[in-house]
Design a protein around this motif. Structure first.
Motif, short mmCIF file in Angstrom:
data_model
loop_
_atom_site.label_atom_id
_atom_site.label_comp_id
_atom_site.label_asym_id
_atom_site.label_seq_id
_atom_site.Cartn_x
_atom_site.Cartn_y
_atom_site.Cartn_z
N ILE A 110 0.83 -1.20 0.00
CA ILE A 110 0.00 0.00 0.00
C ILE A 110 0.87 1.25 0.00
O ILE A 110 1.97 1.24 0.54
N GLY A 111 0.38 2.28 -0.62
CA GLY A 111 1.09 3.54 -0.64
C GLY A 111 0.29 4.56 -1.42
O GLY A 111 -0.62 4.21 -2.14
N MET A 112 0.66 5.81 -1.27
CA MET A 112 -0.01 6.86 -2.03
C MET A 112 0.39 6.72 -3.50
O MET A 112 1.37 6.07 -3.82
N SER A 113 -0.36 7.38 -4.40
CA SER A 113 0.02 7.28 -5.81
C SER A 113 1.37 7.97 -6.00
O SER A 113 1.67 8.98 -5.36
N GLY A 114 2.19 7.34 -6.84
CA GLY A 114 3.52 7.88 -7.06
C GLY A 114 4.56 7.36 -6.07
O GLY A 114 5.71 7.74 -6.13
N ALA A 115 4.12 6.47 -5.17
CA ALA A 115 5.05 5.95 -4.16
C ALA A 115 5.98 4.90 -4.75
O ALA A 115 7.02 4.58 -4.19
N ILE A 139 4.66 1.45 1.38
CA ILE A 139 5.68 2.08 0.53
C ILE A 139 5.43 3.57 0.52
O ILE A 139 4.29 4.02 0.36
N SER A 140 6.49 4.33 0.76
CA SER A 140 6.35 5.77 0.69
C SER A 140 7.57 6.34 -0.01
O SER A 140 8.70 6.06 0.39
N LYS A 141 7.36 7.11 -1.05
CA LYS A 141 8.43 7.76 -1.82
C LYS A 141 9.57 6.80 -2.15
O LYS A 141 10.73 7.11 -1.98
N GLY A 142 9.20 5.61 -2.61
CA GLY A 142 10.22 4.66 -3.06
C GLY A 142 10.87 3.84 -1.95
O GLY A 142 11.70 2.98 -2.22
N HIS A 143 10.49 4.11 -0.72
CA HIS A 143 11.05 3.34 0.38
C HIS A 143 9.99 2.45 1.00
O HIS A 143 8.83 2.83 1.09
N LEU A 144 10.44 1.28 1.49
CA LEU A 144 9.53 0.43 2.23
C LEU A 144 9.65 0.87 3.69
O LEU A 144 10.71 0.70 4.30
N VAL A 145 8.59 1.47 4.23
CA VAL A 145 8.73 2.05 5.57
C VAL A 145 8.28 1.11 6.67
O VAL A 145 8.72 1.22 7.80
N GLU A 146 7.39 0.18 6.35
CA GLU A 146 6.92 -0.70 7.40
C GLU A 146 6.32 -1.95 6.78
O GLU A 146 5.70 -1.88 5.72
N GLN A 147 6.52 -3.11 7.40
CA GLN A 147 5.86 -4.30 6.91
C GLN A 147 5.59 -5.28 8.05
O GLN A 147 6.26 -5.24 9.08
N GLY A 148 4.59 -6.11 7.88
CA GLY A 148 4.28 -7.08 8.92
C GLY A 148 2.86 -7.60 8.74
O GLY A 148 2.24 -7.41 7.70
N GLN A 195 4.05 1.89 13.44
CA GLN A 195 5.27 2.49 13.96
C GLN A 195 5.58 3.82 13.29
O GLN A 195 6.10 4.71 13.94
N THR A 196 5.28 3.91 12.02
CA THR A 196 5.73 5.09 11.28
C THR A 196 4.58 6.06 11.02
O THR A 196 3.40 5.69 11.09
N LYS A 197 4.95 7.28 10.70
CA LYS A 197 3.99 8.33 10.42
C LYS A 197 3.11 7.94 9.22
O LYS A 197 1.89 8.13 9.22
N GLU A 198 3.77 7.36 8.19
CA GLU A 198 3.05 6.99 6.97
C GLU A 198 1.96 5.97 7.28
O GLU A 198 0.83 6.07 6.80
N ALA A 199 2.32 4.98 8.12
CA ALA A 199 1.37 3.93 8.47
C ALA A 199 0.19 4.54 9.22
O ALA A 199 -0.97 4.23 8.94
N LYS A 200 0.51 5.41 10.17
CA LYS A 200 -0.56 6.02 10.98
C LYS A 200 -1.51 6.81 10.10
O LYS A 200 -2.72 6.77 10.26
N LYS A 201 -0.91 7.53 9.17
CA LYS A 201 -1.72 8.34 8.27
C LYS A 201 -2.68 7.47 7.46
O LYS A 201 -3.86 7.77 7.33
N LEU A 202 -2.13 6.39 6.93
CA LEU A 202 -2.95 5.50 6.10
C LEU A 202 -4.07 4.86 6.91
O LEU A 202 -5.19 4.71 6.45
N ILE A 203 -3.75 4.50 8.16
CA ILE A 203 -4.75 3.81 8.97
C ILE A 203 -5.86 4.75 9.40
O ILE A 203 -7.04 4.47 9.23
N ILE A 204 -5.48 5.91 9.92
CA ILE A 204 -6.53 6.79 10.41
C ILE A 204 -7.23 7.47 9.24
O ILE A 204 -8.43 7.71 9.28
N GLY A 205 -6.48 7.74 8.17
CA GLY A 205 -7.09 8.34 6.99
C GLY A 205 -8.08 7.39 6.38
O GLY A 205 -9.15 7.76 5.98
N GLY A 206 -7.68 6.11 6.37
CA GLY A 206 -8.52 5.06 5.83
C GLY A 206 -9.21 5.50 4.56
O GLY A 206 -8.61 6.14 3.72
N ASN A 207 -10.46 5.17 4.44
CA ASN A 207 -11.19 5.66 3.27
C ASN A 207 -12.43 6.40 3.72
O ASN A 207 -13.38 6.58 2.99
#
Lengths: 345, 220
Positions: free
Chosen positions: A40-45, A217-226, A236-248
């Protein structure tokens, strides 16, 4: 244990007019056979590039991709083509042959593999049955809805009896209900035939719904997995938190900005309930025990790996010692507790 | 005026024009189709990019297309002599028509193939299809309507060119128009040939569009 897909130190650089662009940097992934693995990641990630590296439609600039222990980079053109026939792929825009009818579309990979037309047709009929499209065998793609086209694409993907199915934003062009039905079809395929599925998406809802594991995946990096549940409860990471709370939950956008106002400078925590912890009225008991009110800023239930999980954001009293003991209290009762600061930008 | 003799001449003219047009179109595609496919495939965004091959074909197509047809007709006379044994008449005209039409056809085939959805080609690649399979089973199948429309345009153009060859005794309706209408001032015969040419183009256009429409499965 070595997975069915092993990605090591994968880097992909694109040459453009403006110079070199690093689409992916030092990605390491291990996907086990039978997993439904979300990326998962934003478009362009860079997630679409990553999935194309898994079957070498894009050749990585550096690093290796191994499928069942075989290094794709070391293969000859012929070997690579054979390997690709074992890794099926479905796409956001379905990519069916518009000039061929449903049954011929499904026969296509079989014909490429050199199967006789009669045998291919018989196999295609079976596959049509699996995806529930028997009645549309003679229809052309232009006569089908998006969901129906994706079902045909899935049948076509299954024709080569693949071990791995790559899904590139396979539900992004579909409405929520159709998305649901396609996801449950994918789930069924995973359990029935043991096909490992890799899902590329920008929607957390898709990952929560069917994935067992996830990589962010964020900006070409794998930031968290599990495991999906672990990341859902302890991002753990800001990106993950954003995706989870942002959800849909677009409908909650206003609510969220109000929440952000309230949460500023205050001590907030996020807790996640699993189904067994919902029997005890934990929050009420805590308030009674400590004699201090807490403010519930958000409460929601989400379907994670097929199990209902409750999610709550609480604002705790000012007293720091009280905060600590409350967190202790919640943790003792088996709830996932963490600071909610990361959810506020 | 409209003697049996004249009618026979006109009829023969129609026959020769059809013969030249259809045979040249056939040979034109024999050369132009592979050339157009190769252009599309070796393009830098194609499935097998190859700068050298692309550049050679690209420049060849541009050179041939920039020579006016009448000049080309005269320019390749030695080659025509070698292949047909004479430099006048319908069979000789076919040689120059073919060489003039091939690069034009190649360009149309190239653009038809470039229109094919890249996603479908990618899907075929993901199934392990090789270059030849993709050309044969994806590109030509998905582009067939567009290629047929191109062929309709090509036939019209070749028919027009074939009439031009009348200037150097190429045979067919154009030849008749020049010999009777221009040299002998028989305007009515010239009009008759023009009407026949118009009718022929109409017929090819109608057949071509009907056929491509019927073969297109995208809208229904």
């Amino acid at each position: 244990m070595a997975g069915i897909i092993e990605v090591q130190n994968l880097t992909k650089v694109f040459e453009t007019k403006e110079g070199e662009v690093e689409a992916l940097q030092d990605i390491n992934l291990s996907i086990q056979a039978g997993d439904i693995y979300g990326i998962i990641g934003m478009s362009g990630a860079g997630k679409s590039t990553l999935v194309r590296c898994l079957n070498f439609l894009e050749r990585p600039t550096e690093g290796t991709v191994e499928i069942e222990g075989r290094d794709l980079g070391a293969m000859t053109e012929m070997e690579l083509r054979w390997q690709r026939s074992q890794i099926a792929m479905i796409f956001q825009h379905f990519n069916l042959l518009m000039q061929k009818n449903v049954i011929d579309n499904i026969c296509f990979p079989l014909v490429i593999a050199g199967m006789k037309k009669k045998e291919a047709r018989a196999k295609a009929e079976e596959l049509l049955h699996i995806v529930g499209m028997e009645e549309k065998a003679r229809a052309y793609p232009s006569q089908l809805s998006g969901g129906q086209k994706q079902r045909v694409a899935i049948a076509r993907a299954l024709a080569g009896s693949p071990k791995i199915l790559l899904c590139d934003e396979a539900t992004s062009a579909l409405d929520p209900q159709t998305t649901q039905s396609i996801l449950s079809l994918l789930k069924e395929i995973n359990t029935k035939y043991g096909i490992t599925i890799v899902i590329i998406t920008h929607e957390m809802a898709v990952v929560r719904e069917i994935c067992s594991h996830v990589a962010i995946i964020s900006k070409g990096h794998l930031v968290e997995q599990g495991r999906v549940f672990d990341i859902f409860s302890h991002p753990q990471t800001k990106e993950a938190k954003k995706l989870i709370i942002g959800g849909n939950e677009e409908a909650n956008l206003n609510l969220e900005s109000r929440q952000r106002e309230q949460m500023k400078g205050k001590s907030c925590i996020r807790i996640v309930f699993s189904s067994n912890s919902s029997f005890e009225p934990v929050i009420a008991n805590m308030v009674l025990k400590f004699g201090q009110p807490v403010n519930i800023l958000k409460a929601d239930t989400k379907n994670v790996e097929g199990i209902a999980r409750g999610e709550m954001i609480l604002q705790l009293p000012e007293d720091e010692q009280m905060q600590e003991s409350m967190k202790e209290y919640l943790k003792e009762r088996g709830l996932a507790v963490e600071e909610a600061e990361g959810y506020v930008d | 005026m409209w003697t049996k003799e004249i009618m026979m001449i006109l009829l023969e003219g129609v026959g020769n024009t059809l013969y030249m047009t259809l045979v040249s179109t056939f040979f034109g595609y024999l050369l132009g189709l592979p050339m157009g496919i190769t252009l599309a495939v070796t393009d830098k965004n194609g499935i097998r990019p190859n700068r050298i091959i692309y550049k050679i074909l690209d420049v060849t197509a541009n050179i041939v297309r920039s020579i006016p047809f009448l000049i080309l007709l005269i320019l390749i006379m030695p080659l025509t002599l070698l292949i047909v044994g004479k430099t006048y008449g319908p069979s000789a005209t076919i040689v120059s028509l073919t060489f003039a039409a091939a690069p034009f056809i190649a360009r149309m085939v190239e653009s038809s193939i470039n229109e094919v959805d890249k996603g479908v080609i990618e899907a075929a690649q993901s199934m392990g299809a090789g270059t030849f399979t993709i050309i044969w089973r994806v590109m030509l199948v998905e582009a067939r309507t567009s290629i047929l429309v191109g062929a309709t345009i090509a036939i019209g153009t070749i028919l027009g060119y074939s009439a031009m060859a009348g200037v150097i005794g190429g045979g067919g309706l154009g030849d008749i128009a020049i010999r009777y209408g221009y040299y002998r001032y028989q305007t009515d015969i010239m009009f008759a040939t023009v009407i026949l040419l118009v009718v022929l183009v109409q017929v090819f256009q109608t057949i071509g569009m009907k056929l491509s429409g019927r073969l297109d499965k995208r809208k229904r």
